[in-house]
Design a protein around this motif. Structure first.
Motif, PDB file in Angstrom:
ATOM      1  N   VAL A   1       0.988 -25.159   4.165  1.00 31.06           N
ATOM      2  CA  VAL A   1       0.476 -23.779   4.318  1.00 31.06           C
ATOM      3  C   VAL A   1      -0.093 -23.561   5.553  1.00 31.06           C
ATOM      4  N   ALA A   2       1.078 -22.450   6.259  1.00 28.97           N
ATOM      5  CA  ALA A   2       0.359 -22.805   8.255  1.00 28.97           C
ATOM      6  C   ALA A   2       0.795 -20.783   8.697  1.00 28.97           C
ATOM      7  N   ASN A   3       1.821 -20.464   7.761  1.00 27.76           N
ATOM      8  CA  ASN A   3       2.152 -19.042   8.678  1.00 27.76           C
ATOM      9  C   ASN A   3       1.292 -18.198   8.155  1.00 27.76           C
ATOM     10  N   PRO A   4       0.725 -17.562   9.411  1.00 29.63           N
ATOM     11  CA  PRO A   4      -0.999 -16.566   9.642  1.00 29.63           C
ATOM     12  C   PRO A   4      -0.774 -15.823   8.742  1.00 29.63           C
ATOM     13  N   ALA A   5       0.847 -15.537   8.080  1.00 35.30           N
ATOM     14  CA  ALA A   5       0.210 -14.054   8.079  1.00 35.30           C
ATOM     15  C   ALA A   5       0.319 -14.292   5.650  1.00 35.30           C
ATOM     16  N   LEU A   6       0.408 -15.842   5.536  1.00 32.86           N
ATOM     17  CA  LEU A   6       0.509 -15.988   4.549  1.00 32.86           C
ATOM     18  C   LEU A   6      -0.805 -15.555   3.447  1.00 32.86           C
ATOM     19  N   THR A   7      -0.690 -15.114   2.474  1.00 32.52           N
ATOM     20  CA  THR A   7      -2.023 -14.896   1.152  1.00 32.52           C
ATOM     21  C   THR A   7      -2.170 -15.022  -0.049  1.00 32.52           C
ATOM     22  N   ARG A   8      -3.319 -15.141  -0.579  1.00 30.05           N
ATOM     23  CA  ARG A   8      -2.707 -16.240  -2.439  1.00 30.05           C
ATOM     24  C   ARG A   8      -1.153 -15.639  -2.799  1.00 30.05           C
ATOM     25  N   THR A   9      -1.270 -14.394  -2.897  1.00 31.74           N
ATOM     26  CA  THR A   9      -0.511 -13.531  -3.082  1.00 31.74           C
ATOM     27  C   THR A   9       1.239 -14.890  -2.842  1.00 31.74           C
ATOM     28  N   ASP A  10       1.205 -14.939  -1.945  1.00 33.53           N
ATOM     29  CA  ASP A  10       1.965 -15.857  -1.635  1.00 33.53           C
ATOM     30  C   ASP A  10       2.124 -16.970  -1.953  1.00 33.53           C
ATOM     31  N   MET A  11       1.332 -17.733  -2.211  1.00 29.91           N
ATOM     32  CA  MET A  11       1.042 -18.362  -3.209  1.00 29.91           C
ATOM     33  C   MET A  11       1.289 -19.012  -4.933  1.00 29.91           C
ATOM     34  N   ASP A  12       0.483 -17.524  -4.746  1.00 29.48           N
ATOM     35  CA  ASP A  12       0.809 -17.310  -6.752  1.00 29.48           C
ATOM     36  C   ASP A  12       2.345 -17.570  -6.990  1.00 29.48           C
ATOM     37  N   PHE A  13       2.985 -16.681  -6.107  1.00 29.04           N
ATOM     38  CA  PHE A  13       4.782 -16.443  -5.515  1.00 29.04           C
ATOM     39  C   PHE A  13       5.605 -17.638  -6.190  1.00 29.04           C
ATOM     40  N   LEU A  14       5.003 -18.464  -5.048  1.00 30.33           N
ATOM     41  CA  LEU A  14       5.822 -20.286  -5.134  1.00 30.33           C
ATOM     42  C   LEU A  14       5.503 -21.025  -6.136  1.00 30.33           C
ATOM     43  N   LEU A  15       4.641 -20.258  -7.337  1.00 31.09           N
ATOM     44  CA  LEU A  15       4.428 -21.294  -8.144  1.00 31.09           C
ATOM     45  C   LEU A  15       5.063 -20.522  -9.337  1.00 31.09           C
TER      46      LEU A  15
END
Length: 450
Positions: A426-440
């Protein structure tokens, strides 16, 4: 007499060059920056090597190509490259795209100078000095100096031999065990060897572990050993008042390696070697006083000619991108960036715990979240004799599927006795919770038939 008129360049006049560059910059903005950071675009457009060779037409010929053809080459290079600024690129310890850092990189490349003397890099020599001073202050040093990957490689390059490297035991969380360090030192001394360096780590590559620096420093102090801290990955945590305790004791190190191109997203390559030493050790070790470059009778302070301190002498400018980003964000902005990465990593951990089919390798203390995805066919079958063998084959299959679809990239690896698991960074400054959900969600989708 020689003709005073400039000889025309074979590839055109300045106006033609400017037209080309404006067009290339437009392509970069459209394809690499805008599309390359958009979640609606692919992380990569995968092609097998032989097909990619044909698409790129890599052969170098005697005849040059038109400007239109060259622009198409530029588009193709970007199209088939991995977009590391993409919010679904989780594969490496670096990711994301900081606009100010990129602006610094563009300027650096355009000026095309080397860092070795004040004569040709006056701005950057002074700038690097200030950047290094700031980084040293974060470590906890009031003074010092400055100019990874593998300690074994370093031993080989130095002629010490890889057998001279002793691996110290780590605990179940990947942290160095100080008692074993003490034991290894005494064993080496008993064998007639002369230990001189201990390399600790703040933020290991896979598990994100932080070695207990205070205890390690105590051992080094007792035995008179140089303590180096590889904080390439974790050094940026020093910017966070909330989390900098993870590096407690780093001020006692003799040298520190730190890569702002990782967690701070300063852009490759941005690496610093920081030394507590004030005796000009780097110049004593590396200086050769080349008379054609480091003349001692120059018209300015020759102490500003820093190139003789480093192994390679000629060195690209790496400080501008970090300096410009820091100027724009301020220390507080960079601190928020670090804290946000920690918060998103913790959010991902909590989501992993909620979902069936996901199993944490361990509770993380950094932004490396390591876990297994257990496909439907293996759920509830942990007691099966071939369970582990089958589970460890899952990650490579899912990696192939995600890369070929271009939906995301995430790394996997074995570690010690543990078989293949995913390491989410988790390093990209543009990441959001939506991206975490997308991953899973994407792992579930890609692995639903396994």
């Amino acid at each position: 007499m020689a003709d005073s008129k400039p000889f025309p360049a074979l590839d055109g006049d300045p106006e033609t060059a400017e037209t080309l560059l404006r067009a290339v910059f437009g392509i970069v903005m459209d394809e690499a920056v805008r599309k390359g950071t958009s979640a609606s675009e692919k992380v990569c457009e995968w092609k097998e090597p032989e097909e990619l060779k044909q698409l790129l037409d890599l052969e170098l010929r005697d005849q040059g190509e038109s400007q239109e053809q060259i622009l198409e080459r530029c588009r193709a290079v970007i199209r088939y490259s991995v977009k590391t600024g993409h919010p679904r690129f989780f594969n490496q310890l670096f990711s994301g795209l900081d606009a100010h850092a990129l602006a610094g990189r563009v300027i650096t490349e355009s000026l095309n100078t080397s860092q070795y003397t004040y004569e040709i890099a006056p701005v950057f020599v002074l700038m690097e000095e200030e950047v290094l001073k700031t980084l040293r202050a974060l470590v906890g040093w009031r003074s010092g100096d400055g100019c990874h990957y593998s300690i074994k490689k370093g031993a080989a390059f130095l002629g010490l031999g890889t057998d001279s490297v002793r691996v110290v035991k780590a605990d179940e969380r990947g942290k160095m065990v100080p008692k074993d360090l003490e034991r290894q030192i005494k064993m080496a001394e008993a064998e007639g060897a002369v230990p001189f360096l201990v390399s600790a780590t703040s933020g290991t590559t896979v598990l994100g572990a932080f070695d207990p620096l205070e205890a390690i420093a105590d051992v080094c102090q007792r035995h008179g050993l140089w303590l180096h801290v590889d904080a390439a990955w974790g050094g940026s945590v020093l910017l966070s008042q909330t989390h900098r305790h993870l590096l407690d004791g780093i001020q006692r190190a003799d040298s520190v390696a730190w890569n702002p191109h990782k967690l701070l997203a300063a852009g490759l390559q941005c690496s610093a070697l920081l030394l507590r030493d004030t005796s000009n050790l780097l110049k004593h070790c590396h200086g050769s006083q080349a008379s054609y470059l480091f003349q001692q009778d120059k018209f300015y302070d020759v102490a500003l000619d820093t190139g003789d301190k480093v192994v390679q002498c000629g060195r690209r400018v790496d400080c501008l991108k970090l300096w410009l980003m820091w100027k724009a964000q301020g220390g507080q902005g960079l601190e928020r960036r670090v804290n946000r990465a920690f918060a998103l990593a913790q959010y991902l951990v909590e989501e992993v715990k909620k979902r069936e089919g996901f199993e944490l390798v361990m509770e993380p203390e950094f932004v490396n979240v390591c876990f297994w995805f257990v496909p439907p066919s293996l759920r509830g079958k942990q007691e099966s004799p071939d369970y582990s063998q089958r589970l460890y084959k899952v990650a490579p299959v899912l990696k192939e599927r995600m890369v070929k679809e271009g939906s995301m990239m995430i790394g996997y690896q074995p570690h010690g006795t543990r078989g293949n698991f995913f390491r989410m960074v988790v390093a990209n400054p543009a990441l959001t919770r939506t991206d975490m959900d997308f991953l899973l969600n994407e792992l579930e989708r890609l692995g639903q038939d396994l």
